[in-house]
Structure formats: C-alpha cells, structure tokens
Design a protein around this motif. Structure first.
Motif, short mmCIF file in Angstrom:
data_model
loop_
_atom_site.label_atom_id
_atom_site.label_comp_id
_atom_site.label_asym_id
_atom_site.label_seq_id
_atom_site.Cartn_x
_atom_site.Cartn_y
_atom_site.Cartn_z
N MET A 1 0.98 -0.95 -0.13
CA MET A 1 -0.10 -0.02 0.23
C MET A 1 0.69 0.87 0.20
O MET A 1 0.59 2.49 -0.99
CB MET A 1 -0.96 -0.37 1.45
CG MET A 1 -2.09 1.28 1.05
SD MET A 1 -3.23 0.94 0.03
CE MET A 1 -3.89 1.99 -0.11
N LYS A 2 1.72 1.48 0.86
CA LYS A 2 2.78 1.90 0.80
C LYS A 2 3.80 2.68 -0.24
O LYS A 2 4.23 3.49 -0.96
CB LYS A 2 3.76 1.84 1.78
CG LYS A 2 4.62 3.53 2.34
CD LYS A 2 5.83 2.90 3.76
CE LYS A 2 7.34 3.60 3.64
NZ LYS A 2 7.78 3.64 4.24
N ASP A 3 3.81 1.33 -1.17
CA ASP A 3 4.67 1.42 -2.37
C ASP A 3 3.54 2.27 -2.90
O ASP A 3 4.04 3.41 -4.69
CB ASP A 3 4.85 -0.02 -3.28
CG ASP A 3 5.68 0.17 -4.07
OD1 ASP A 3 6.49 1.21 -3.99
OD2 ASP A 3 5.56 -0.49 -5.17
N PHE A 5 1.17 4.48 -3.03
CA PHE A 5 1.25 5.74 -2.04
C PHE A 5 2.04 6.55 -2.77
O PHE A 5 2.22 7.93 -3.40
CB PHE A 5 0.50 6.72 -0.79
CG PHE A 5 -0.71 6.49 -0.94
CD1 PHE A 5 -1.26 7.02 -1.39
CD2 PHE A 5 -1.38 4.51 -0.50
CE1 PHE A 5 -2.90 7.63 -0.90
CE2 PHE A 5 -3.47 4.56 -0.02
CZ PHE A 5 -3.63 6.41 -0.28
N GLU A 6 3.33 6.00 -2.49
CA GLU A 6 4.89 6.67 -3.42
C GLU A 6 4.81 6.51 -4.72
O GLU A 6 4.74 7.89 -5.25
CB GLU A 6 5.77 5.96 -2.54
CG GLU A 6 7.19 6.21 -2.76
CD GLU A 6 6.99 7.30 -1.96
OE1 GLU A 6 7.57 8.53 -2.98
OE2 GLU A 6 6.64 7.64 -0.77
N LYS A 7 4.32 6.28 -5.26
CA LYS A 7 4.28 6.14 -6.99
C LYS A 7 3.12 6.65 -7.09
O LYS A 7 3.33 7.71 -8.01
CB LYS A 7 3.13 4.53 -7.15
CG LYS A 7 4.57 3.40 -8.23
CD LYS A 7 4.21 2.12 -8.83
CE LYS A 7 5.11 1.14 -8.68
NZ LYS A 7 4.81 0.30 -9.03
N ARG A 9 2.31 9.32 -5.51
CA ARG A 9 2.74 11.04 -5.02
C ARG A 9 4.04 11.34 -6.41
O ARG A 9 4.30 12.75 -6.94
CB ARG A 9 3.70 11.01 -3.78
CG ARG A 9 3.92 11.57 -3.06
CD ARG A 9 4.13 12.23 -1.98
NE ARG A 9 5.15 13.12 -1.75
CZ ARG A 9 4.43 14.78 -0.87
NH1 ARG A 9 3.45 14.26 -1.21
NH2 ARG A 9 4.93 16.16 -0.63
#
Lengths: 150, 155
Positions: A1-3, A5-7, A9
């Motif tokens: 999930m963090k990945d 959001f990083e993408k 962003r």
C-alpha cells in the motif's frame, strides 16, 4: 500500500513540476498581474485580496497631463489614473522563469528601481492575490487529476 | 447592494458529503470554462458588448477584443465562483464576495446569464460519480498535494 502511495505521489510531482506546465502557469500569473495593475489594483502581500492602488498626488497628475501632451504617457492610462503606467515599460517588462518546481515572475533589472520606489510609496503590485492562488490551485488539481487517470 | 447570485443544483440524496464537495467543484469549473468560451447558461453565445464598453479605457487595459464576450475583465468574478454550501440532495453554487456578486448581477441585468447548468451537462458530470462507489480518496490526496505544492511554488 505504501508503494502505491509513493508511486501516486511521484506521478503527481512529475505532473506539476513539468517545465512547460510551470512556464504556462507562470505566464498566466504574469498576465493576471499586468491586467490587474493596469485596471488600477495592487496586492499588498502574497495571498492578500487585490485593492485599489493609492491615488496619485495632484502635483503628479499635472505632470502627467504634460506627458500626455508630449505623447509620452501611455494610451493605457489617463493623467489622473493610478495604475502604475506611465510609458508602460515597467509592466511590459514582466518576465517568467520556471524550473526546479518553482516559478518566478519579475521585472527586468532596468525596471527594479521603479518597483522598489512604487512599493515605498505604498503601491505594491508584484504579488499573487488570494484569487490568483485559488485559480492556481484549481489548475494544479486539474493537472494532477489528469496525471492520476493515466 | 445586490441579491445573492447563486443557484441550487439538485442531485441524488445518496451522494455523501465528500462526493458532493467534488461534484460541486466540477460544476463550478464547468460553468467557468463554458463562460470563458463565451457561452451562456443555455450554451448559446453571450449578447455582444456595447460599443461604448468596447471603446472604453478599461476594455483596452484588460487587453480584450470586441468579439471576446466572456464576462471577464479582471477575471476575478469567475474565479470567485464557488460552492457556497451543500447538503443531502443539493449543492448551492454562487459568489461569496460582495464585489463579484455585484458583477454577476450586473451581467444578469444585461441579459448575460452564466450561473446555471443544463440537465445534460449535469448528467455528464454526475456520470463520473457512480452512486455506490466512493472513489474520492485519490482525488482528495491530489487536492492536499496541490495545496502543499502551491505553498512553495513562487520564488
């Protein structure tokens, strides 16, 4: 999930830092400043509402009447109009620099003293207003929305 | 001086608070874009400006041309258009600022109506918000990002 959001962003950042996009919003901002000032309003500080520029002194109005007679006074003003326009050169000199995620709207170096003098006289114009920021936010949101859809 | 220039847009009561805010913003942007293209609330060209206005100093200062009837002089009025409030089944759109409100009223008195949306145009906007699907999170992340970016945009 963090990945994810990083993408997301990164996609948003790429979209809004694109140089041609930054240049276009800089040009839009410049046009707003020129138009607003020619119409007789200034902006005291970043994000403040536009307000009418301080009226000209009677003495200066008389001087501008002479400048009109000699053809020096721009046809985008009147002798009694306070719109930071005498020859028109100062506002015409506004330029945009865009890059590294930032935008700068400034006058050319030969016009800087005029901006300083006008500011000291209480006529500040080289700022983005509350409404400029509102519209710029909309432009950014639309740009981001397009990038996210891709 | 002037009556409140606003419209009430009816939508399905099932849209929640977050969806209504986004739909409202989309309607505002639709009205602004349509007006800037020179089209009124019925998607018809605005009535031409009077010759006296076209020949005025203000008109020249704003860099306008006679055939550009888009209700923009400084541009502030259209930028001032916003979602005033919303609740189950409705979105109220209008001009919060007194000066913008006066300008909108003046335009309406001249027969140039821009505040409103045709049913088909509204349906097009709503088609992006299918009922029962809450897809607002990404849009909200985008808005927060835009806010942050804007703070450091100008040197």
């Amino acid at each position: 999930m963090k990945d994810v959001f990083e993408k997301l962003r990164q996609a948003m950042l790429d979209a809004v830092t694109d140089k041609s996009f930054l240049q276009s919003i800089g040009e839009w901002t410049k046009d707003r400043i020129v138009k607003r000032t020619r119409l007789g309003s200034g902006v005291d500080s970043r994000g403040a509402p536009a307000s009418k520029l301080k009226p000209l002194s009677e003495r200066y109005k008389e001087k501008r009447k002479e400048l009109r007679k000699t053809g020096v006074l721009s046809d985008l003003t009147r002798p009694s109009t306070s719109n930071l326009t005498k020859t028109g050169k100062m506002l015409d000199s506004l330029t945009v620099k865009a890059g590294d995620g930032r935008v700068e709207v400034s006058v050319t170096s030969d016009q800087e003293q005029k901006v300083k003098a006008n500011t000291e006289l209480g006529r500040t114009f080289l700022n983005v207003s509350d409404k400029d920021l509102k519209e710029l936010k909309t432009m950014l949101i639309q740009r981001i929305a397009k990038a996210i859809k891709k | 001086m002037s009556d409140s220039q606003s419209i009430l847009v009816r939508i399905d009561q099932k849209y929640d608070d977050r969806q209504r805010a986004l739909i409202g913003d989309d309607i505002v942007e639709f009205i602004k874009d349509r007006t800037r293209k020179g089209l009124d609330v019925h998607n018809k060209p605005f009535k031409a400006y009077k010759k006296s206005y076209v020949g005025s100093l203000q008109f020249r200062q704003a860099g306008k041309s006679a055939d550009e009837v888009n209700l923009e002089l400084s541009g502030d009025m259209l930028i001032g258009l916003e979602v005033l409030t919303h609740g189950p089944g409705f979105i109220k759109i209008g001009l919060g600022d007194g000066s913008d409100n006066n300008k909108a009223k003046w335009n309406a008195e001249k027969g140039r109506y821009f505040l409103g949306i045709m049913p088909q145009d509204l349906a097009d906007i709503l088609s992006n918000y299918p009922l029962g699907e809450d897809d607002t999170t990404v849009a909200e992340v985008g808005r927060t990002f835009a806010d942050e970016f804007l703070r450091s945009l100008f040197k």
